[in-house]
Design a protein around this motif. Sequence first.
Motif, mmCIF file in Angstrom:
data_model
loop_
_atom_site.group_PDB
_atom_site.id
_atom_site.type_symbol
_atom_site.label_atom_id
_atom_site.label_comp_id
_atom_site.label_asym_id
_atom_site.label_seq_id
_atom_site.Cartn_x
_atom_site.Cartn_y
_atom_site.Cartn_z
ATOM 1 N N TRP A 100 0.788 -1.229 0.000
ATOM 2 C CA TRP A 100 0.000 0.000 0.000
ATOM 3 C C TRP A 100 0.828 1.293 0.000
ATOM 4 O O TRP A 100 0.264 2.372 -0.139
ATOM 5 C CB TRP A 100 -0.981 0.038 1.171
ATOM 6 N N THR A 101 2.112 1.210 0.166
ATOM 7 C CA THR A 101 2.925 2.415 0.144
ATOM 8 C C THR A 101 4.366 2.053 -0.188
ATOM 9 O O THR A 101 4.720 0.878 -0.255
ATOM 10 C CB THR A 101 2.863 3.148 1.501
ATOM 11 N N ILE A 102 5.190 3.072 -0.393
ATOM 12 C CA ILE A 102 6.617 2.879 -0.619
ATOM 13 C C ILE A 102 7.364 3.664 0.444
ATOM 14 O O ILE A 102 7.168 4.882 0.571
ATOM 15 C CB ILE A 102 7.029 3.355 -2.023
ATOM 16 N N PRO A 103 8.192 3.015 1.237
ATOM 17 C CA PRO A 103 8.963 3.733 2.258
ATOM 18 C C PRO A 103 9.823 4.826 1.620
ATOM 19 O O PRO A 103 10.454 4.601 0.584
ATOM 20 C CB PRO A 103 9.833 2.635 2.885
ATOM 21 N N VAL A 104 9.862 5.991 2.233
ATOM 22 C CA VAL A 104 10.616 7.116 1.684
ATOM 23 C C VAL A 104 12.076 6.765 1.387
ATOM 24 O O VAL A 104 12.606 7.153 0.328
ATOM 25 C CB VAL A 104 10.519 8.334 2.629
ATOM 26 N N PRO A 105 12.787 6.025 2.265
ATOM 27 C CA PRO A 105 14.185 5.691 1.950
ATOM 28 C C PRO A 105 14.366 4.931 0.640
ATOM 29 O O PRO A 105 15.463 4.977 0.053
ATOM 30 C CB PRO A 105 14.618 4.840 3.156
ATOM 31 N N TRP A 106 13.333 4.236 0.162
ATOM 32 C CA TRP A 106 13.455 3.495 -1.088
ATOM 33 C C TRP A 106 13.661 4.422 -2.285
ATOM 34 O O TRP A 106 14.177 3.984 -3.330
ATOM 35 C CB TRP A 106 12.224 2.628 -1.326
ATOM 36 N N PHE A 107 13.257 5.688 -2.182
ATOM 37 C CA PHE A 107 13.420 6.620 -3.294
ATOM 38 C C PHE A 107 14.850 7.162 -3.381
ATOM 39 O O PHE A 107 15.284 7.614 -4.438
ATOM 40 C CB PHE A 107 12.450 7.799 -3.142
ATOM 41 N N VAL A 108 15.558 7.135 -2.257
ATOM 42 C CA VAL A 108 16.879 7.776 -2.175
ATOM 43 C C VAL A 108 17.905 7.198 -3.152
ATOM 44 O O VAL A 108 18.687 7.955 -3.746
ATOM 45 C CB VAL A 108 17.417 7.695 -0.727
ATOM 46 N N PRO A 109 17.964 5.871 -3.392
ATOM 47 C CA PRO A 109 19.037 5.321 -4.246
ATOM 48 C C PRO A 109 18.920 5.653 -5.732
ATOM 49 O O PRO A 109 19.809 5.284 -6.505
ATOM 50 C CB PRO A 109 18.914 3.799 -4.034
ATOM 51 N N PHE A 110 17.851 6.360 -6.142
ATOM 52 C CA PHE A 110 17.601 6.537 -7.581
ATOM 53 C C PHE A 110 17.610 8.006 -7.984
ATOM 54 O O PHE A 110 17.558 8.906 -7.152
ATOM 55 C CB PHE A 110 16.246 5.905 -7.944
ATOM 56 N N GLU A 111 17.655 8.216 -9.309
ATOM 57 C CA GLU A 111 17.543 9.547 -9.881
ATOM 58 C C GLU A 111 16.380 9.569 -10.863
ATOM 59 O O GLU A 111 15.986 8.528 -11.396
ATOM 60 C CB GLU A 111 18.832 9.947 -10.608
ATOM 61 N N HIS A 112 15.875 10.768 -11.130
ATOM 62 C CA HIS A 112 14.702 10.907 -11.991
ATOM 63 C C HIS A 112 14.942 10.328 -13.385
ATOM 64 O O HIS A 112 14.046 9.726 -13.977
ATOM 65 C CB HIS A 112 14.306 12.382 -12.099
ATOM 66 N N SER A 158 26.116 0.272 -7.155
ATOM 67 C CA SER A 158 27.219 1.148 -6.747
ATOM 68 C C SER A 158 26.755 2.605 -6.685
ATOM 69 O O SER A 158 27.104 3.349 -5.757
ATOM 70 C CB SER A 158 28.398 1.009 -7.712
ATOM 71 N N GLN A 159 25.930 3.015 -7.669
ATOM 72 C CA GLN A 159 25.365 4.364 -7.659
ATOM 73 C C GLN A 159 24.404 4.522 -6.494
ATOM 74 O O GLN A 159 24.391 5.553 -5.815
ATOM 75 C CB GLN A 159 24.620 4.631 -8.974
ATOM 76 N N ALA A 160 23.602 3.505 -6.261
ATOM 77 C CA ALA A 160 22.622 3.552 -5.174
ATOM 78 C C ALA A 160 23.310 3.757 -3.831
ATOM 79 O O ALA A 160 22.861 4.552 -2.990
ATOM 80 C CB ALA A 160 21.808 2.268 -5.164
ATOM 81 N N ARG A 161 24.400 3.048 -3.616
ATOM 82 C CA ARG A 161 25.126 3.178 -2.352
ATOM 83 C C ARG A 161 25.683 4.585 -2.173
ATOM 84 O O ARG A 161 25.628 5.154 -1.073
ATOM 85 C CB ARG A 161 26.258 2.146 -2.306
ATOM 86 N N ARG A 162 26.241 5.153 -3.246
ATOM 87 C CA ARG A 162 26.797 6.503 -3.154
ATOM 88 C C ARG A 162 25.710 7.521 -2.801
ATOM 89 O O ARG A 162 25.943 8.444 -2.002
ATOM 90 C CB ARG A 162 27.485 6.893 -4.464
ATOM 91 N N ARG A 163 24.531 7.359 -3.392
ATOM 92 C CA ARG A 163 23.438 8.291 -3.093
ATOM 93 C C ARG A 163 22.949 8.137 -1.658
ATOM 94 O O ARG A 163 22.626 9.134 -0.995
ATOM 95 C CB ARG A 163 22.297 8.050 -4.087
ATOM 96 N N LEU A 164 22.896 6.915 -1.179
ATOM 97 C CA LEU A 164 22.520 6.691 0.213
ATOM 98 C C LEU A 164 23.548 7.292 1.163
ATOM 99 O O LEU A 164 23.196 7.940 2.158
ATOM 100 C CB LEU A 164 22.354 5.195 0.488
ATOM 101 N N GLU A 165 24.823 7.077 0.854
ATOM 102 C CA GLU A 165 25.884 7.629 1.704
ATOM 103 C C GLU A 165 25.838 9.153 1.711
ATOM 104 O O GLU A 165 26.027 9.789 2.762
ATOM 105 C CB GLU A 165 27.243 7.138 1.203
ATOM 106 N N HIS A 166 25.575 9.749 0.556
ATOM 107 C CA HIS A 166 25.467 11.213 0.463
ATOM 108 C C HIS A 166 24.301 11.711 1.306
ATOM 109 O O HIS A 166 24.436 12.710 2.041
ATOM 110 C CB HIS A 166 25.277 11.621 -0.993
#
Length: 277
Positions: free
Chosen positions: A139-151, A173-181
């Motif tokens: 029924w929803t998507i946790p907000v942190p799930w959006f962080v690893p991606f770009e538009h 590898s990109q996802a991890r960098r975005r999470l770390e940032h």
Amino acid sequence: MLPYTAYLRVYQPIASFPPRDRRYWEEYATSEDRPKRINALAAEQAENLGRTIGTPPVVAPAQESGDAYLRRVEERLYVCPWQTRLRCWRSFDEFATDMPKPLVEAFVPRQEASRAETGYRQWRESGAQTKPFILSSTWTIPVPWFVPFEHRERCLVLSADTTRTLLYLTHTSQARRRLEHTVAVLRENIGEHAISGSIERLVDWLESVAHPDSLLELDYGGLPHLLSDDHLSEDHSVAEISDAIEALAKGDGGRVVELRRRITRRWKSVRALEHAN
């Protein structure tokens, strides 16, 4: 696996599997009998529904699934095994932990519950992997799930049939960098308390299951069949989360509040549909 469920999946490169598993998945990829991408989610849900409505209901299959989601990117094969039994064990373990025992027994007979608990315990004691390649949210998507991606990694297909899809795909590898940032920005501008447990669990999950050359996919799953074309076209949650993080880094609190309200309003309206007639 309910119809209105979203998924976060890790796809491992075929070369990362042990030789025996690699041969199996290579043959599987060429099989005409496997569920094709367009039908795979529906097939997985139908399989789980069959166990749930049985008498008595079955918590988890006796054998692990031999199916997987597949992707080919730049001529390379990537595999995300369903791991149905493991995921069912974990889901039931969470359900049994969170709910009063009488309520658990009202849904699942004691003998079946005991069989599932024993199977999962033996699996853990064997030293086998207990974290699946797929996470799910109903029924929803946790907000942190959006962080690893770009538009720019967004893929939207509006159709009346089973191809109706909204998903994002990136390299892990990109996802991890975005999470770390994101973690660094939150820590610097708000403090350690701003690092939510859900973000920490997501980082830990990726570190535990993802090969360095793997792919990460956010799939809205069954939600696009619930939401209108306009809602999906206007859903830019990934871009808004990214913008909010950059606004926070620049000290633009007004922009952060604006984006947070927009995202909260959108997903509150989706969650409300769970209780609609």
